[in-house]
Design an enzyme around this catalytic site. Sequence first.
Site, short mmCIF file in Angstrom:
data_model
loop_
_atom_site.label_atom_id
_atom_site.label_comp_id
_atom_site.label_asym_id
_atom_site.label_seq_id
_atom_site.Cartn_x
_atom_site.Cartn_y
_atom_site.Cartn_z
N VAL A 114 0.86 -1.35 -0.07
CA VAL A 114 0.07 -0.13 0.16
C VAL A 114 1.02 1.19 -0.06
O VAL A 114 1.79 1.30 1.02
CB VAL A 114 -1.05 -0.04 1.22
CG1 VAL A 114 -1.82 1.04 1.25
CG2 VAL A 114 -1.64 -1.19 1.41
N ARG A 309 13.21 6.66 -12.56
CA ARG A 309 12.69 5.47 -12.63
C ARG A 309 11.43 5.43 -13.27
O ARG A 309 11.02 6.33 -13.33
CB ARG A 309 12.46 5.30 -11.11
CG ARG A 309 11.75 3.89 -10.67
CD ARG A 309 12.09 3.46 -9.27
NE ARG A 309 13.37 3.34 -9.22
CZ ARG A 309 14.08 3.60 -7.74
NH1 ARG A 309 13.46 4.25 -6.77
NH2 ARG A 309 15.60 3.35 -7.77
N ARG A 336 -7.18 3.14 -3.82
CA ARG A 336 -8.07 3.13 -2.68
C ARG A 336 -8.63 4.56 -2.75
O ARG A 336 -7.87 5.57 -2.71
CB ARG A 336 -7.41 2.98 -1.64
CG ARG A 336 -8.48 3.01 -0.40
CD ARG A 336 -7.69 2.26 0.98
NE ARG A 336 -6.23 2.99 1.59
CZ ARG A 336 -6.17 2.58 2.60
NH1 ARG A 336 -6.70 1.92 3.53
NH2 ARG A 336 -4.92 3.04 2.91
N GLU A 427 -13.20 -2.70 8.07
CA GLU A 427 -12.49 -2.08 9.13
C GLU A 427 -13.41 -1.18 9.91
O GLU A 427 -12.80 -0.19 10.82
CB GLU A 427 -11.55 -1.12 8.39
CG GLU A 427 -12.04 0.04 7.39
CD GLU A 427 -10.83 0.68 6.64
OE1 GLU A 427 -9.64 0.56 6.91
OE2 GLU A 427 -11.06 1.35 5.82
N PHE A 453 -6.99 -4.08 11.48
CA PHE A 453 -7.03 -3.68 12.83
C PHE A 453 -7.20 -2.48 13.46
O PHE A 453 -8.06 -2.28 14.37
CB PHE A 453 -5.96 -4.56 13.46
CG PHE A 453 -5.31 -4.33 14.86
CD1 PHE A 453 -6.32 -4.50 15.94
CD2 PHE A 453 -4.32 -3.82 15.05
CE1 PHE A 453 -6.08 -4.01 17.28
CE2 PHE A 453 -3.86 -3.20 16.39
CZ PHE A 453 -4.83 -3.46 17.65
N ASP A 455 -7.96 0.63 12.43
CA ASP A 455 -9.41 1.64 12.05
C ASP A 455 -10.41 0.71 12.81
O ASP A 455 -11.37 1.62 13.31
CB ASP A 455 -9.61 1.41 10.66
CG ASP A 455 -9.24 2.88 10.16
OD1 ASP A 455 -9.29 4.03 10.46
OD2 ASP A 455 -8.46 3.02 8.90
N ASP A 630 0.12 5.60 9.58
CA ASP A 630 -0.92 6.23 8.98
C ASP A 630 -2.00 6.67 9.61
O ASP A 630 -1.95 6.96 10.91
CB ASP A 630 -1.20 5.47 7.71
CG ASP A 630 -2.01 4.21 7.93
OD1 ASP A 630 -2.74 3.98 8.81
OD2 ASP A 630 -2.18 3.55 7.08
#
Length: 722
Positions: A114, A309, A336, A427, A453, A455, A630
Amino acid sequence: MVYKTIGTLEVASPLADFIAKRLAPGLGVDPEEFWTAFGGIVERFRPQIQACRNERDDLQARIYAWHQDPETQTGDADAFLRSIGYLVDDTVPGPVATAGVDPEIALMAGPQLVVPVDNARYALNAANARWGSLYDAFYGTDAIDETGGAGRAGPYNPVRGQRVIDRVRSLMDTHFPLASGSHANALAYAVSDGGLRIDLPDGVSAGLADPEQFAGHTGNASAPDTVLLQKNGLHIELVIDRSHDIGRDDPAGIADVMMESALTTIMDLEDSVAAVDADDKARAYANWLGLMQGDLAVSFAKSGRSMTRSLNADTAAIDPSGNPMTVRRRSVMLIRSVGLHMDTDMVRVDGQPIPETIIDVAVAAWCAKFDLAGTGLHRNSQSGSVYIVMPKLHGPRETALVRELFTAIEDVLGLAPNSLKMGIMDEERRTSLNLGACIAEASERVAFINTGFLDRTGDDIHTNMDAGPMIPKAEIKTSRWLTAYEEANVAVGLAMGLLGHAQIGKGMWARPDDMAAMLDEKIGHPRAGASTAWVPSPTAATLHALHYLETDVAARQRELAASSAERDSAIQAMLTPAVLPPGRELSPAEIQRELDNNAQGILGYVTRWVGQGVGCSKVPDIDNVGLMEDRATLRISSQHIANWLHHGLLSEEQVVEAMQRMASVVDSQNADDPDYEPMSEDFSASIPFSAALALVLEGRDQPNGYTEPILTAHRRRQKAAG
C-alpha cells in the site's frame, strides 16, 4: 482558489486544468461533456451519501443512549442492535459471481503493498516490486544475524554474503528440492528435453524432485541466463551470470535469486496521503494517470548519481515446452478512494463542497480507460478490470450505494458493466458484523476484502465510548473480539464464495526494520487463510513471499470452511467491547505509561502530516523503534485517550501536560530534519500541536472517531501559513 463554472458545478482550476489538458485529450473526450454528466451524478448521489452520514450519527446517538441507561447494561446487545437496524439478517442471493478478475487477485496468493500515490517515486517502487532479490533482502536486513563477523555495515562483507547464499540455497532445497543432491552443490543448470538438469560434482546430474516446478528459462537451453521455478503459484528466478561479482565466485554462476513478491499494490488516495486541496489531489491523480498510461517516470539523486525510475517492462521467456511466454514484471495495481465521510471543495455546487468519493472514483476510472483500451505502454489489468478499494463503509446499505455509484460512472464513461471492481475494507464495526450482507450487495463486483485492525479498533472504541474505559492498547491485540474479527473475516469471505473470485487480505506489518520477527510471525496470515497481507516495503514483500511458498493458501482455505455456527459465534464475540473487567483498576503508573505512549505516537505522526504533508512514514515510537504510521494508527491512539478522558481515568490537565512533554521528545527525534519545525518552542503557535490536542480533546465528538476533518483543517492552515 480560482474556480471554473461548468453547468451546475464550480471546479477548482488545478483539477479543471488536469482534466482538460492531461486526461481528456488522450481519450478524445470533451471535458465539458464529462463535467455536465458528472454534475448529474453529484445531484443523484450527494443527498444519498449525506443520508448515510446522518444514519451513522443517528445510530451512534442511540448506542450512546443505550449504554448510558443503567437498565440496559445487562440487556441483549444483539437484540438492541437489530432493533435499531445496526445489525441486519444476511440475505445471501447466491455465491459471489465476480468475473474478469486478474489471476493475481482471484487465484494467486502473495504479498500486497500500500503506497501513497501522490509520491511518484514510492508508487513506481511499489509497482516494480513484483520481483525482488532474495540476496539483497537477506543481506540488508536483520533476517540474517550479524554474529561471527557477518556485519552488514560498510562495504560488501563476504562472510555475510556467504551466509546469505547458504540461506537461500537451503530455501531452494526446501521448496524446490532435487531428486538427489542439493542446490548448494550445483555446478550448472541446463534445460534438456523440456526439463531442468542440474549438474553436480563427480559427473552426476539430477532433476527436480517435482519436474512440474520447472516453469521456463531465458537464453540458451544449454546455458540459460535465467531459470524459473514455481510453487503454489509463485516463482523464483535464478539469475545466472558468471561475469557478475557474485556469479563469478559461485560454482553454478548464480548471481542472484529473484523472488516473485508483491503481486498487487494499492495506490492510495486515502489513509497514507495528506491531500487536502485541489493542488494536492491533482498531483495524485496525475500519478495514477501516468501509471495507467504506463509512462510515469521520476528522476532523483541517489548516492550522488542522477537516476530515472519508470515502470518495469515485461520480459520474454521460453516455457518448458519450448514455446514463448511472458514474465510479468509489475504488480497489478488497485486504487483506494477516500471514504464517504469526507467532502472536498475541489468541486462545489452552490458554493458547497461535494463528497470526495464521487470525484475520486470518477477520475480513477477515467484514467484507467487508457489501460482498458490497451493504449498505454504497459497493461495493468489483462482481464479488463479497474480495481477500486472502498474504505470505511458502514454496512450493506452503503455498499449498495457504492455499487450504484460505480454503475453510474460506468455509464458516463462508456465502460462495460462491472468493469469497476470493488474492494471492501472490513475496518468498521457495522461492516464487520454485517460482512456477508455487504459482500452480497456487491456480489458481481467484489474483488477484495481486507481486515484493518487499527481503524476497526478505533471504531470499536468510539462506538462503545460509553460502555466503559477500554483496556490498554497492547491488551486489545490479544482480546477475544479482535481474534474473532480476524477469524470471521476469513470465514465469511469463504462462505460467500470469494475463493477464485477475490482476495481475502490481512493487515500491515508495522515494523519495517524488524524483518527477522516478521519472518517468524507473519506466516500466521497465510495460515489463517488470507490470500494476501500488507507489508511496509518491497524488501518486506520479498521476504513475506516466502510464507506463500511454505503455505498453500488455496488448500488452507478449503480446510478452513467453517460452519455457520462457528461464524455466528465469532460475530457474537465481536459484540463484546474490550472494556476493563469489573474489579480491575489500573495503577497511576500504568495509566501514565499508556497516556505517554499514545501521546507520543499521535504527535510523531501529526507533526509530519500537518507540518510537512507526509501521510505515511516510518515514525519513531516512544522507545525510538521505527513504526509505519498512517491515519489508522492515529485514530486508535486518539480515541483511546478520549475514552479514558471521558471515563475519568485522565484529566484534561494531565493530557495537556503529557502532550507538551511528549512534544519535546518528538522534537528531539526529528532534530536532524532540516524541514522540521519544533512544537515545544511555542505550543500556542504550533499548528501540528494544536491539531494533535484537538484530536484527543474533541475525539468523542468526531463522527465515528475519524481524524480527517481535524487533520485537513489544520493542514490547510499550515499551508496557508507557508
